[in-house]
Design an enzyme around this catalytic site. Structure first.
Site, PDB file in Angstrom:
ATOM      1  N   GLU A 193      -8.018  -5.497   5.094  1.00  0.00           N
ATOM      2  CA  GLU A 193      -7.864  -5.116   3.688  1.00  0.00           C
ATOM      3  C   GLU A 193      -6.665  -5.823   3.048  1.00  0.00           C
ATOM      4  O   GLU A 193      -6.707  -6.186   1.874  1.00  0.00           O
ATOM      5  CB  GLU A 193      -7.745  -3.599   3.567  1.00  0.00           C
ATOM      6  CG  GLU A 193      -9.090  -2.942   3.865  1.00  0.00           C
ATOM      7  CD  GLU A 193      -9.012  -1.450   4.079  1.00  0.00           C
ATOM      8  OE1 GLU A 193      -9.103  -0.722   3.095  1.00  0.00           O
ATOM      9  OE2 GLU A 193      -8.867  -1.014   5.239  1.00  0.00           O
TER      10      GLU A 193
ATOM     11  N   ARG B 127      -2.616  -2.111  -3.414  1.00  0.00           N
ATOM     12  CA  ARG B 127      -3.819  -1.305  -3.243  1.00  0.00           C
ATOM     13  C   ARG B 127      -3.688  -0.095  -4.170  1.00  0.00           C
ATOM     14  O   ARG B 127      -2.682   0.626  -4.126  1.00  0.00           O
ATOM     15  CB  ARG B 127      -3.929  -0.819  -1.799  1.00  0.00           C
ATOM     16  CG  ARG B 127      -5.113   0.065  -1.634  1.00  0.00           C
ATOM     17  CD  ARG B 127      -5.166   0.734  -0.294  1.00  0.00           C
ATOM     18  NE  ARG B 127      -6.334   1.596  -0.282  1.00  0.00           N
ATOM     19  CZ  ARG B 127      -6.312   2.876   0.069  1.00  0.00           C
ATOM     20  NH1 ARG B 127      -5.201   3.454   0.454  1.00  0.00           N
ATOM     21  NH2 ARG B 127      -7.411   3.585   0.047  1.00  0.00           N
TER      22      ARG B 127
ATOM     23  N   HIS C 237     -13.008   2.658   0.102  1.00  0.00           N
ATOM     24  CA  HIS C 237     -12.966   1.576   1.102  1.00  0.00           C
ATOM     25  C   HIS C 237     -13.525   0.296   0.478  1.00  0.00           C
ATOM     26  O   HIS C 237     -14.037  -0.572   1.183  1.00  0.00           O
ATOM     27  CB  HIS C 237     -13.837   1.878   2.341  1.00  0.00           C
ATOM     28  CG  HIS C 237     -13.313   2.963   3.221  1.00  0.00           C
ATOM     29  ND1 HIS C 237     -14.162   3.814   3.884  1.00  0.00           N
ATOM     30  CD2 HIS C 237     -12.062   3.323   3.575  1.00  0.00           C
ATOM     31  CE1 HIS C 237     -13.447   4.662   4.607  1.00  0.00           C
ATOM     32  NE2 HIS C 237     -12.165   4.382   4.432  1.00  0.00           N
TER      33      HIS C 237
ATOM     34  N   ASN D 159     -11.119   6.604  10.721  1.00  0.00           N
ATOM     35  CA  ASN D 159     -10.770   7.998  10.472  1.00  0.00           C
ATOM     36  C   ASN D 159     -11.539   8.525   9.276  1.00  0.00           C
ATOM     37  O   ASN D 159     -12.111   9.599   9.296  1.00  0.00           O
ATOM     38  CB  ASN D 159      -9.281   8.074  10.185  1.00  0.00           C
ATOM     39  CG  ASN D 159      -8.618   9.031  11.099  1.00  0.00           C
ATOM     40  OD1 ASN D 159      -9.225  10.014  11.525  1.00  0.00           O
ATOM     41  ND2 ASN D 159      -7.370   8.752  11.406  1.00  0.00           N
TER      42      ASN D 159
ATOM     43  N   ASP E 204      -9.975  12.167  16.889  1.00  0.00           N
ATOM     44  CA  ASP E 204      -9.900  10.823  17.476  1.00  0.00           C
ATOM     45  C   ASP E 204     -11.088  10.596  18.412  1.00  0.00           C
ATOM     46  O   ASP E 204     -11.307  11.373  19.347  1.00  0.00           O
ATOM     47  CB  ASP E 204      -8.573  10.669  18.238  1.00  0.00           C
ATOM     48  CG  ASP E 204      -8.320   9.228  18.602  1.00  0.00           C
ATOM     49  OD1 ASP E 204      -9.132   8.637  19.331  1.00  0.00           O
ATOM     50  OD2 ASP E 204      -7.290   8.687  18.155  1.00  0.00           O
TER      51      ASP E 204
ATOM     52  N   ASN F   1       0.871  -1.170   0.000  1.00  0.00           N
ATOM     53  CA  ASN F   1       0.000   0.000   0.000  1.00  0.00           C
ATOM     54  C   ASN F   1       0.908   1.220   0.000  1.00  0.00           C
ATOM     55  O   ASN F   1       1.432   1.611   1.039  1.00  0.00           O
ATOM     56  CB  ASN F   1      -0.906  -0.025   1.235  1.00  0.00           C
ATOM     57  CG  ASN F   1      -1.887   1.139   1.253  1.00  0.00           C
ATOM     58  OD1 ASN F   1      -1.827   2.030   0.406  1.00  0.00           O
ATOM     59  ND2 ASN F   1      -2.784   1.128   2.222  1.00  0.00           N
TER      60      ASN F   1
ATOM     61  N   HIS G 111     -18.265   0.939   7.793  1.00  0.00           N
ATOM     62  CA  HIS G 111     -16.814   1.033   8.012  1.00  0.00           C
ATOM     63  C   HIS G 111     -16.567   2.390   8.668  1.00  0.00           C
ATOM     64  O   HIS G 111     -16.594   3.434   8.009  1.00  0.00           O
ATOM     65  CB  HIS G 111     -16.066   0.912   6.671  1.00  0.00           C
ATOM     66  CG  HIS G 111     -14.589   1.065   6.799  1.00  0.00           C
ATOM     67  ND1 HIS G 111     -13.700   0.066   6.477  1.00  0.00           N
ATOM     68  CD2 HIS G 111     -13.824   2.079   7.248  1.00  0.00           C
ATOM     69  CE1 HIS G 111     -12.474   0.468   6.726  1.00  0.00           C
ATOM     70  NE2 HIS G 111     -12.522   1.699   7.189  1.00  0.00           N
TER      71      HIS G 111
ATOM     72  N   ARG H 282     -13.135  15.084   7.554  1.00  0.00           N
ATOM     73  CA  ARG H 282     -13.927  15.390   6.355  1.00  0.00           C
ATOM     74  C   ARG H 282     -15.373  15.686   6.736  1.00  0.00           C
ATOM     75  O   ARG H 282     -15.935  15.024   7.616  1.00  0.00           O
ATOM     76  CB  ARG H 282     -13.911  14.219   5.366  1.00  0.00           C
ATOM     77  CG  ARG H 282     -12.560  13.940   4.789  1.00  0.00           C
ATOM     78  CD  ARG H 282     -12.651  12.874   3.693  1.00  0.00           C
ATOM     79  NE  ARG H 282     -11.366  12.240   3.541  1.00  0.00           N
ATOM     80  CZ  ARG H 282     -11.150  10.924   3.586  1.00  0.00           C
ATOM     81  NH1 ARG H 282     -12.161  10.090   3.736  1.00  0.00           N
ATOM     82  NH2 ARG H 282      -9.942  10.446   3.444  1.00  0.00           N
TER      83      ARG H 282
HETATM   84  P1  ADP Z   1      -8.129   4.698   9.406  1.00  0.00           P
HETATM   85  O1  ADP Z   1      -9.295   5.217   8.619  1.00  0.00           O
HETATM   86  O2  ADP Z   1      -7.019   5.686   9.550  1.00  0.00           O
HETATM   87  O3  ADP Z   1      -7.702   3.297   9.023  1.00  0.00           O
HETATM   88  P2  ADP Z   1      -9.043   3.427  11.845  1.00  0.00           P
HETATM   89  O4  ADP Z   1      -9.964   2.450  11.197  1.00  0.00           O
HETATM   90  O5  ADP Z   1      -7.784   2.925  12.457  1.00  0.00           O
HETATM   91  O6  ADP Z   1      -8.723   4.626  10.876  1.00  0.00           O
HETATM   92  O7  ADP Z   1      -9.909   4.187  12.959  1.00  0.00           O
HETATM   93  C1  ADP Z   1      -9.386   5.231  13.707  1.00  0.00           C
HETATM   94  C2  ADP Z   1     -10.463   5.694  14.676  1.00  0.00           C
HETATM   95  O8  ADP Z   1     -10.808   4.586  15.521  1.00  0.00           O
HETATM   96  C3  ADP Z   1     -10.036   6.827  15.577  1.00  0.00           C
HETATM   97  O9  ADP Z   1     -11.044   7.815  15.648  1.00  0.00           O
HETATM   98  C4  ADP Z   1      -9.908   6.158  16.940  1.00  0.00           C
HETATM   99  O10 ADP Z   1     -10.236   7.003  17.947  1.00  0.00           O
HETATM  100  C5  ADP Z   1     -10.925   5.060  16.854  1.00  0.00           C
HETATM  101  N1  ADP Z   1     -10.603   4.031  17.846  1.00  0.00           N
HETATM  102  C6  ADP Z   1      -9.642   3.097  17.786  1.00  0.00           C
HETATM  103  N2  ADP Z   1      -9.629   2.356  18.929  1.00  0.00           N
HETATM  104  C7  ADP Z   1     -10.614   2.856  19.720  1.00  0.00           C
HETATM  105  C8  ADP Z   1     -11.132   2.545  21.018  1.00  0.00           C
HETATM  106  N3  ADP Z   1     -10.610   1.571  21.741  1.00  0.00           N
HETATM  107  N4  ADP Z   1     -12.146   3.284  21.486  1.00  0.00           N
HETATM  108  C9  ADP Z   1     -12.681   4.271  20.766  1.00  0.00           C
HETATM  109  N5  ADP Z   1     -12.257   4.611  19.550  1.00  0.00           N
HETATM  110  C10 ADP Z   1     -11.239   3.919  19.029  1.00  0.00           C
END
Ligand code: ADP
Length: 399
Positions: free
Chosen positions: A384, A91, A180, A211, A283, A7, A208, A241
Protein backbone atom coordinates in the site's frame (compact mmCIF):
# COMPACT_ATOMS: atom_id res chain seq x y z
CA UNK A 1 13.10 11.36 -6.21
CA UNK A 2 12.03 10.57 -2.64
CA UNK A 3 8.43 10.40 -1.47
CA UNK A 4 7.45 10.31 2.20
CA UNK A 5 4.38 8.14 2.79
CA UNK A 6 2.39 8.80 5.95
CA UNK A 7 -0.32 6.68 7.54
CA UNK A 8 -1.52 8.58 10.60
CA UNK A 9 -3.74 6.90 13.19
CA UNK A 10 -5.25 8.50 16.28
CA UNK A 11 -2.25 7.73 18.49
CA UNK A 12 0.23 6.34 15.98
CA UNK A 13 1.92 7.33 12.75
CA UNK A 14 3.55 4.96 10.29
CA UNK A 15 5.91 6.24 7.63
CA UNK A 16 8.08 5.11 4.74
CA UNK A 17 10.56 7.06 2.69
CA UNK A 18 10.47 5.58 -0.81
CA UNK A 19 12.92 6.34 -3.61
CA UNK A 20 10.51 6.28 -6.51
CA UNK A 21 13.31 5.96 -9.07
CA UNK A 22 13.86 2.31 -8.15
CA UNK A 23 10.86 1.98 -5.79
CA UNK A 24 13.14 1.04 -2.88
CA UNK A 25 12.36 1.74 0.76
CA UNK A 26 15.09 3.98 2.22
CA UNK A 27 13.66 4.04 5.74
CA UNK A 28 10.46 3.22 7.54
CA UNK A 29 9.14 3.49 11.02
CA UNK A 30 6.43 4.03 13.53
CA UNK A 31 5.57 6.65 16.15
CA UNK A 32 3.51 5.17 18.95
CA UNK A 33 1.60 6.62 21.89
CA UNK A 34 1.19 10.07 20.36
CA UNK A 35 -0.62 12.22 22.92
CA UNK A 36 -0.06 9.59 25.61
CA UNK A 37 2.78 9.18 28.14
CA UNK A 38 5.69 7.11 26.88
CA UNK A 39 5.71 8.18 23.20
CA UNK A 40 8.27 6.29 21.18
CA UNK A 41 9.66 6.37 17.65
CA UNK A 42 11.08 3.23 16.04
CA UNK A 43 13.06 3.99 12.89
CA UNK A 44 14.30 1.24 10.58
CA UNK A 45 16.87 1.56 7.84
CA UNK A 46 17.66 -1.54 5.74
CA UNK A 47 21.01 -2.99 6.78
CA UNK A 48 21.22 -0.92 9.97
CA UNK A 49 20.17 -1.51 13.57
CA UNK A 50 16.78 -0.12 14.56
CA UNK A 51 16.89 3.35 16.09
CA UNK A 52 14.47 3.72 19.00
CA UNK A 53 13.89 7.16 20.47
CA UNK A 54 11.64 7.90 23.41
CA UNK A 55 10.56 11.52 23.63
CA UNK A 56 7.29 13.33 24.29
CA UNK A 57 5.00 13.58 21.24
CA UNK A 58 1.97 15.49 22.52
CA UNK A 59 0.58 15.86 18.99
CA UNK A 60 1.17 14.60 15.43
CA UNK A 61 3.18 17.79 14.79
CA UNK A 62 5.94 16.68 17.18
CA UNK A 63 5.73 13.15 15.77
CA UNK A 64 6.40 14.42 12.22
CA UNK A 65 9.23 16.60 13.51
CA UNK A 66 10.81 13.54 15.13
CA UNK A 67 10.40 11.53 11.94
CA UNK A 68 12.16 14.26 9.95
CA UNK A 69 14.94 14.44 12.56
CA UNK A 70 15.43 10.68 12.29
CA UNK A 71 15.50 10.87 8.48
CA UNK A 72 18.31 13.47 8.51
CA UNK A 73 20.13 12.13 11.60
CA UNK A 74 23.84 11.77 10.89
CA UNK A 75 23.97 8.18 12.22
CA UNK A 76 20.51 6.82 11.47
CA UNK A 77 19.36 9.12 8.68
CA UNK A 78 19.05 8.45 4.96
CA UNK A 79 18.98 12.00 3.58
CA UNK A 80 21.22 14.98 4.32
CA UNK A 81 18.43 17.49 4.15
CA UNK A 82 14.61 17.50 4.35
CA UNK A 83 14.64 19.27 0.97
CA UNK A 84 15.52 15.89 -0.57
CA UNK A 85 11.91 14.85 0.10
CA UNK A 86 9.95 15.86 -2.99
CA UNK A 87 6.40 15.22 -1.86
CA UNK A 88 4.31 13.57 0.83
CA UNK A 89 1.58 10.98 0.23
CA UNK A 90 -1.04 10.43 2.91
CA UNK A 91 -3.34 7.49 3.41
CA UNK A 92 -6.79 8.92 4.15
CA UNK A 93 -9.55 6.51 5.11
CA UNK A 94 -12.71 8.14 3.83
CA UNK A 95 -13.23 10.45 0.88
CA UNK A 96 -17.03 10.34 1.02
CA UNK A 97 -18.92 10.84 -2.25
CA UNK A 98 -16.89 13.88 -3.27
CA UNK A 99 -13.55 12.19 -3.93
CA UNK A 100 -13.39 9.79 -6.82
CA UNK A 101 -9.62 10.25 -7.19
CA UNK A 102 -6.54 10.85 -5.06
CA UNK A 103 -6.16 14.62 -4.61
CA UNK A 104 -3.48 17.23 -4.20
CA UNK A 105 -4.19 18.74 -0.78
CA UNK A 106 -5.46 22.32 -0.62
CA UNK A 107 -7.83 24.03 1.82
CA UNK A 108 -10.88 22.70 -0.04
CA UNK A 109 -9.61 19.12 0.13
CA UNK A 110 -8.96 19.49 3.86
CA UNK A 111 -12.50 20.83 4.29
CA UNK A 112 -13.96 17.74 2.57
CA UNK A 113 -11.79 15.38 4.65
CA UNK A 114 -13.29 17.17 7.66
CA UNK A 115 -16.84 16.81 6.27
CA UNK A 116 -16.17 13.06 6.14
CA UNK A 117 -15.35 12.81 9.88
CA UNK A 118 -18.78 11.22 10.58
CA UNK A 119 -18.04 8.51 7.96
CA UNK A 120 -14.56 7.77 9.32
CA UNK A 121 -14.69 8.99 12.92
CA UNK A 122 -11.57 7.16 14.10
CA UNK A 123 -9.31 7.68 11.10
CA UNK A 124 -10.18 10.86 9.20
CA UNK A 125 -9.36 13.28 12.07
CA UNK A 126 -5.98 11.58 12.54
CA UNK A 127 -5.31 11.57 8.79
CA UNK A 128 -5.98 15.32 8.66
CA UNK A 129 -3.67 15.88 11.64
CA UNK A 130 -0.94 14.05 9.73
CA UNK A 131 -1.46 16.29 6.69
CA UNK A 132 -1.42 19.49 8.73
CA UNK A 133 1.68 18.37 10.63
CA UNK A 134 3.51 17.82 7.32
CA UNK A 135 2.34 21.16 5.95
CA UNK A 136 3.70 22.87 9.08
CA UNK A 137 7.01 20.99 9.08
CA UNK A 138 7.64 21.11 5.31
CA UNK A 139 5.94 24.25 3.99
CA UNK A 140 5.49 24.46 0.24
CA UNK A 141 5.88 20.74 -0.47
CA UNK A 142 3.02 18.98 -2.26
CA UNK A 143 0.86 16.72 -0.08
CA UNK A 144 -1.38 14.18 -1.78
CA UNK A 145 -4.36 12.48 -0.12
CA UNK A 146 -4.87 8.89 -1.28
CA UNK A 147 -8.26 7.64 -0.14
CA UNK A 148 -9.05 4.08 0.87
CA UNK A 149 -12.46 4.59 -0.71
CA UNK A 150 -11.30 5.76 -4.16
CA UNK A 151 -11.17 2.32 -5.79
CA UNK A 152 -14.76 1.57 -4.72
CA UNK A 153 -15.94 4.82 -6.31
CA UNK A 154 -15.58 2.99 -9.63
CA UNK A 155 -18.70 0.92 -8.82
CA UNK A 156 -21.92 1.55 -10.73
CA UNK A 157 -24.98 2.76 -8.77
CA UNK A 158 -26.60 -0.69 -8.93
CA UNK A 159 -23.59 -2.06 -7.02
CA UNK A 160 -23.11 0.74 -4.53
CA UNK A 161 -26.71 1.69 -3.65
CA UNK A 162 -28.30 -0.18 -0.75
CA UNK A 163 -31.88 -1.37 -1.12
CA UNK A 164 -33.20 1.57 0.87
CA UNK A 165 -34.87 4.92 0.11
CA UNK A 166 -32.33 7.07 -1.78
CA UNK A 167 -33.20 9.99 0.49
CA UNK A 168 -30.72 8.44 2.94
CA UNK A 169 -28.00 8.62 0.30
CA UNK A 170 -28.80 12.26 -0.29
CA UNK A 171 -29.03 13.11 3.42
CA UNK A 172 -26.22 11.02 4.89
CA UNK A 173 -24.17 9.80 1.88
CA UNK A 174 -25.17 6.23 2.73
CA UNK A 175 -23.83 3.96 -0.02
CA UNK A 176 -21.32 1.18 -0.37
CA UNK A 177 -17.80 2.63 -0.54
CA UNK A 178 -15.46 -0.31 0.01
CA UNK A 179 -12.13 -0.04 1.80
CA UNK A 180 -8.58 -1.40 1.36
CA UNK A 181 -8.96 0.49 -1.93
CA UNK A 182 -5.26 1.22 -2.28
CA UNK A 183 -4.46 -2.46 -1.88
CA UNK A 184 -7.16 -3.61 -4.32
CA UNK A 185 -6.05 -1.02 -6.88
CA UNK A 186 -2.39 -2.04 -6.51
CA UNK A 187 -2.92 -5.80 -6.53
CA UNK A 188 -5.41 -5.79 -9.42
CA UNK A 189 -3.01 -3.68 -11.53
CA UNK A 190 -0.04 -5.89 -10.55
CA UNK A 191 -2.04 -9.01 -11.40
CA UNK A 192 -2.78 -7.72 -14.89
CA UNK A 193 0.92 -6.86 -15.34
CA UNK A 194 2.39 -10.03 -13.81
CA UNK A 195 -0.05 -12.37 -15.57
CA UNK A 196 0.43 -10.40 -18.80
CA UNK A 197 -3.34 -10.51 -19.31
CA UNK A 198 -4.21 -9.29 -22.79
CA UNK A 199 -5.12 -5.58 -23.05
CA UNK A 200 -8.78 -4.90 -22.52
CA UNK A 201 -11.40 -6.01 -20.09
CA UNK A 202 -9.31 -8.14 -17.75
CA UNK A 203 -11.58 -9.62 -15.09
CA UNK A 204 -9.72 -9.85 -11.77
CA UNK A 205 -10.81 -10.86 -8.27
CA UNK A 206 -8.53 -9.74 -5.43
CA UNK A 207 -8.87 -11.45 -2.04
CA UNK A 208 -7.23 -9.17 0.54
CA UNK A 209 -7.24 -11.45 3.57
CA UNK A 210 -5.67 -10.02 6.72
CA UNK A 211 -6.87 -8.82 10.07
CA UNK A 212 -9.43 -6.90 8.09
CA UNK A 213 -10.49 -8.77 4.96
CA UNK A 214 -12.22 -7.75 1.77
CA UNK A 215 -12.67 -8.95 -1.80
CA UNK A 216 -12.97 -6.92 -4.95
CA UNK A 217 -13.99 -7.59 -8.54
CA UNK A 218 -12.60 -5.35 -11.25
CA UNK A 219 -12.70 -5.19 -15.01
CA UNK A 220 -9.71 -3.55 -16.69
CA UNK A 221 -8.65 -2.18 -13.29
CA UNK A 222 -12.03 -0.52 -12.63
CA UNK A 223 -13.91 -1.70 -9.55
CA UNK A 224 -17.14 -3.55 -10.29
CA UNK A 225 -17.90 -4.60 -6.73
CA UNK A 226 -16.14 -4.87 -3.39
CA UNK A 227 -17.22 -6.51 -0.18
CA UNK A 228 -16.88 -3.72 2.40
CA UNK A 229 -19.67 -1.16 2.49
CA UNK A 230 -20.53 2.11 4.19
CA UNK A 231 -17.94 1.07 6.76
CA UNK A 232 -15.35 -1.74 6.85
CA UNK A 233 -17.83 -3.91 8.78
CA UNK A 234 -19.62 -5.39 5.74
CA UNK A 235 -18.53 -8.47 3.84
CA UNK A 236 -16.19 -11.23 4.94
CA UNK A 237 -15.86 -12.62 8.46
CA UNK A 238 -12.71 -10.93 9.80
CA UNK A 239 -10.37 -11.07 12.79
CA UNK A 240 -12.75 -9.23 15.10
CA UNK A 241 -15.47 -7.99 12.70
CA UNK A 242 -18.60 -9.98 11.97
CA UNK A 243 -18.86 -9.09 8.29
CA UNK A 244 -22.36 -9.44 6.79
CA UNK A 245 -25.16 -9.92 9.31
CA UNK A 246 -28.89 -9.46 9.03
CA UNK A 247 -29.52 -6.00 10.61
CA UNK A 248 -32.15 -7.69 12.76
CA UNK A 249 -29.21 -9.27 14.62
CA UNK A 250 -28.41 -5.77 15.93
CA UNK A 251 -32.00 -5.31 17.11
CA UNK A 252 -32.16 -8.74 18.75
CA UNK A 253 -28.88 -8.34 20.64
CA UNK A 254 -29.71 -4.74 21.64
CA UNK A 255 -33.12 -5.70 23.00
CA UNK A 256 -31.95 -8.96 24.56
CA UNK A 257 -28.88 -7.54 26.28
CA UNK A 258 -30.21 -4.05 27.03
CA UNK A 259 -27.56 -2.41 24.85
CA UNK A 260 -27.64 0.61 22.57
CA UNK A 261 -27.16 0.31 18.81
CA UNK A 262 -23.70 1.91 19.21
CA UNK A 263 -22.76 -0.70 21.80
CA UNK A 264 -23.87 -3.57 19.57
CA UNK A 265 -21.94 -2.11 16.63
CA UNK A 266 -18.90 -1.94 18.87
CA UNK A 267 -19.36 -5.67 19.54
CA UNK A 268 -19.75 -6.40 15.82
CA UNK A 269 -16.59 -4.43 15.04
CA UNK A 270 -14.29 -5.40 17.89
CA UNK A 271 -15.60 -8.50 19.63
CA UNK A 272 -16.89 -10.67 16.80
CA UNK A 273 -15.39 -12.39 13.76
CA UNK A 274 -13.15 -15.43 14.14
CA UNK A 275 -12.04 -14.13 17.55
CA UNK A 276 -15.51 -14.46 19.03
CA UNK A 277 -16.50 -17.54 17.02
CA UNK A 278 -13.43 -19.47 18.13
CA UNK A 279 -12.99 -18.03 21.62
CA UNK A 280 -9.27 -18.54 20.87
CA UNK A 281 -7.78 -15.66 18.89
CA UNK A 282 -8.18 -13.36 15.91
CA UNK A 283 -4.79 -14.54 14.63
CA UNK A 284 -4.99 -17.25 11.98
CA UNK A 285 -1.77 -18.87 13.20
CA UNK A 286 -3.39 -19.48 16.61
CA UNK A 287 -6.62 -20.63 14.99
CA UNK A 288 -4.80 -23.08 12.71
CA UNK A 289 -2.89 -24.51 15.68
CA UNK A 290 -6.05 -24.81 17.82
CA UNK A 291 -8.02 -26.46 14.99
CA UNK A 292 -5.16 -28.92 14.43
CA UNK A 293 -5.42 -29.88 18.12
CA UNK A 294 -9.12 -30.61 17.69
CA UNK A 295 -10.64 -27.35 18.93
CA UNK A 296 -14.12 -27.47 17.34
CA UNK A 297 -14.85 -23.75 17.72
CA UNK A 298 -11.58 -22.79 16.03
CA UNK A 299 -12.40 -25.22 13.22
CA UNK A 300 -15.88 -23.74 12.81
CA UNK A 301 -14.46 -20.19 12.70
CA UNK A 302 -12.00 -21.17 9.97
CA UNK A 303 -14.68 -23.07 8.01
CA UNK A 304 -17.05 -20.10 8.22
CA UNK A 305 -14.29 -17.72 7.08
CA UNK A 306 -13.45 -19.90 4.07
CA UNK A 307 -17.12 -20.46 3.22
CA UNK A 308 -17.71 -16.70 3.04
CA UNK A 309 -14.63 -16.17 0.83
CA UNK A 310 -15.72 -18.96 -1.56
CA UNK A 311 -19.24 -17.48 -1.65
CA UNK A 312 -17.98 -14.00 -2.58
CA UNK A 313 -15.62 -15.36 -5.25
CA UNK A 314 -18.58 -17.16 -6.83
CA UNK A 315 -20.72 -14.02 -6.67
CA UNK A 316 -18.00 -11.89 -8.25
CA UNK A 317 -17.30 -14.39 -11.01
CA UNK A 318 -21.05 -14.25 -11.71
CA UNK A 319 -21.34 -10.45 -11.85
CA UNK A 320 -18.36 -10.26 -14.22
CA UNK A 321 -19.68 -13.16 -16.34
CA UNK A 322 -16.45 -15.03 -15.63
CA UNK A 323 -13.03 -14.28 -14.22
CA UNK A 324 -9.54 -14.32 -15.73
CA UNK A 325 -7.38 -14.16 -12.61
CA UNK A 326 -7.75 -14.37 -8.84
CA UNK A 327 -5.04 -12.96 -6.54
CA UNK A 328 -4.53 -13.61 -2.85
CA UNK A 329 -2.92 -10.92 -0.72
CA UNK A 330 -2.70 -9.69 2.91
CA UNK A 331 -1.19 -11.56 5.87
CA UNK A 332 -3.48 -14.59 5.43
CA UNK A 333 -3.71 -14.51 1.63
CA UNK A 334 0.07 -14.37 1.28
CA UNK A 335 1.10 -16.66 4.13
CA UNK A 336 -1.60 -18.97 5.42
CA UNK A 337 -1.12 -21.70 2.84
CA UNK A 338 -3.64 -24.03 4.50
CA UNK A 339 -6.51 -21.55 4.44
CA UNK A 340 -5.59 -20.29 0.96
CA UNK A 341 -5.22 -23.85 -0.36
CA UNK A 342 -8.61 -24.91 1.07
CA UNK A 343 -10.25 -21.96 -0.69
CA UNK A 344 -8.53 -22.60 -4.04
CA UNK A 345 -9.40 -26.31 -3.89
CA UNK A 346 -13.08 -25.37 -3.79
CA UNK A 347 -12.90 -23.42 -7.06
CA UNK A 348 -12.65 -26.41 -9.37
CA UNK A 349 -16.02 -25.51 -10.95
CA UNK A 350 -14.28 -22.48 -12.50
CA UNK A 351 -11.82 -24.78 -14.22
CA UNK A 352 -9.11 -23.91 -11.72
CA UNK A 353 -6.30 -26.46 -11.46
CA UNK A 354 -4.00 -25.77 -8.51
CA UNK A 355 -0.32 -26.57 -9.01
CA UNK A 356 0.67 -28.79 -6.02
CA UNK A 357 4.31 -27.65 -6.31
CA UNK A 358 3.27 -24.05 -5.67
CA UNK A 359 0.85 -24.70 -2.81
CA UNK A 360 3.34 -23.72 -0.09
CA UNK A 361 4.59 -20.47 -1.59
CA UNK A 362 4.44 -17.64 0.93
CA UNK A 363 4.97 -13.91 0.79
CA UNK A 364 6.13 -13.60 -2.79
CA UNK A 365 4.69 -13.16 -6.26
CA UNK A 366 3.82 -16.52 -7.76
CA UNK A 367 1.32 -18.24 -10.01
CA UNK A 368 -0.39 -21.00 -8.03
CA UNK A 369 -2.17 -22.79 -10.90
CA UNK A 370 -0.98 -25.01 -13.75
CA UNK A 371 -0.78 -23.77 -17.37
CA UNK A 372 -3.96 -25.76 -18.13
CA UNK A 373 -5.98 -23.90 -15.50
CA UNK A 374 -8.89 -21.95 -17.07
CA UNK A 375 -8.60 -19.23 -14.43
CA UNK A 376 -5.14 -18.26 -13.17
CA UNK A 377 -4.58 -17.86 -9.44
CA UNK A 378 -1.76 -15.85 -7.89
CA UNK A 379 -0.11 -15.04 -4.58
CA UNK A 380 0.59 -11.34 -4.93
CA UNK A 381 1.94 -9.37 -1.94
CA UNK A 382 0.26 -6.02 -1.49
CA UNK A 383 2.27 -2.84 -1.00
CA UNK A 384 0.00 0.00 0.00
CA UNK A 385 2.88 2.39 0.72
CA UNK A 386 4.32 1.95 -2.74
CA UNK A 387 0.85 2.41 -4.23
CA UNK A 388 0.50 5.69 -2.29
CA UNK A 389 3.97 6.83 -3.41
CA UNK A 390 3.10 6.09 -7.05
CA UNK A 391 -0.20 7.95 -6.72
CA UNK A 392 1.59 10.91 -5.12
CA UNK A 393 3.98 11.18 -8.05
CA UNK A 394 1.12 10.92 -10.54
CA UNK A 395 -1.26 13.36 -8.81
CA UNK A 396 1.44 15.93 -7.98
CA UNK A 397 2.50 15.84 -11.64
CA UNK A 398 6.05 14.72 -10.81
CA UNK A 399 6.29 11.83 -13.26
P1 ADP B 1 -3.69 -6.11 8.84
O1 ADP B 1 -5.10 -6.14 8.33
O2 ADP B 1 -3.59 -5.75 10.29
O3 ADP B 1 -2.72 -5.39 7.93
P2 ADP B 1 -2.25 -8.48 8.00
O4 ADP B 1 -2.49 -8.32 6.53
O5 ADP B 1 -0.88 -8.25 8.53
O6 ADP B 1 -3.29 -7.65 8.83
O7 ADP B 1 -2.72 -9.97 8.36
C1 ADP B 1 -2.72 -10.44 9.67
C2 ADP B 1 -3.19 -11.88 9.64
O8 ADP B 1 -2.29 -12.64 8.83
C3 ADP B 1 -3.23 -12.54 11.00
O9 ADP B 1 -4.43 -13.26 11.17
C4 ADP B 1 -2.07 -13.53 10.94
O10 ADP B 1 -2.32 -14.65 11.66
C5 ADP B 1 -2.02 -13.87 9.48
N1 ADP B 1 -0.69 -14.40 9.15
C6 ADP B 1 0.45 -13.72 9.00
N2 ADP B 1 1.48 -14.57 8.75
C7 ADP B 1 0.95 -15.82 8.76
C8 ADP B 1 1.46 -17.15 8.57
N3 ADP B 1 2.75 -17.35 8.34
N4 ADP B 1 0.61 -18.17 8.66
C9 ADP B 1 -0.69 -17.98 8.90
N5 ADP B 1 -1.24 -16.78 9.08
C10 ADP B 1 -0.43 -15.71 9.01
Amino acid sequence: MKILVINAGSSSLKYQLIDITDESVKAKGLCERIGIDGSVLTHKVPGKEDYVCEAPMPTHKQAIEMVLEALVDKDHGVVTNVDEITAIGHRVLHGGIKFTESSLVDDKVKEVIKECFPLGPLHNPANLMGIEACQAAMPGKPNVAVFDTTFGMGMEPYAYMYGIDPKYYEKYSIRRYGFHGTSHMFVSAETIKYAKLPEGNQRVIVCHLGNGSSISASIGGKCVDTSMGLTPLEGLIMGTRSGDVDPAVVQTIANGEGLTVDEVLNILNKKSGVLAMSGVSSDFRDLGAAAAEGNERAKLALDAFKHRVVKYIGAYAAVMNGVDAISFTGGIGENDVTTRGDIINRLGYLGIIPDPEKANIRGKKAELTTPESKVRVFCLPTNEELAIARETVRVAGLA
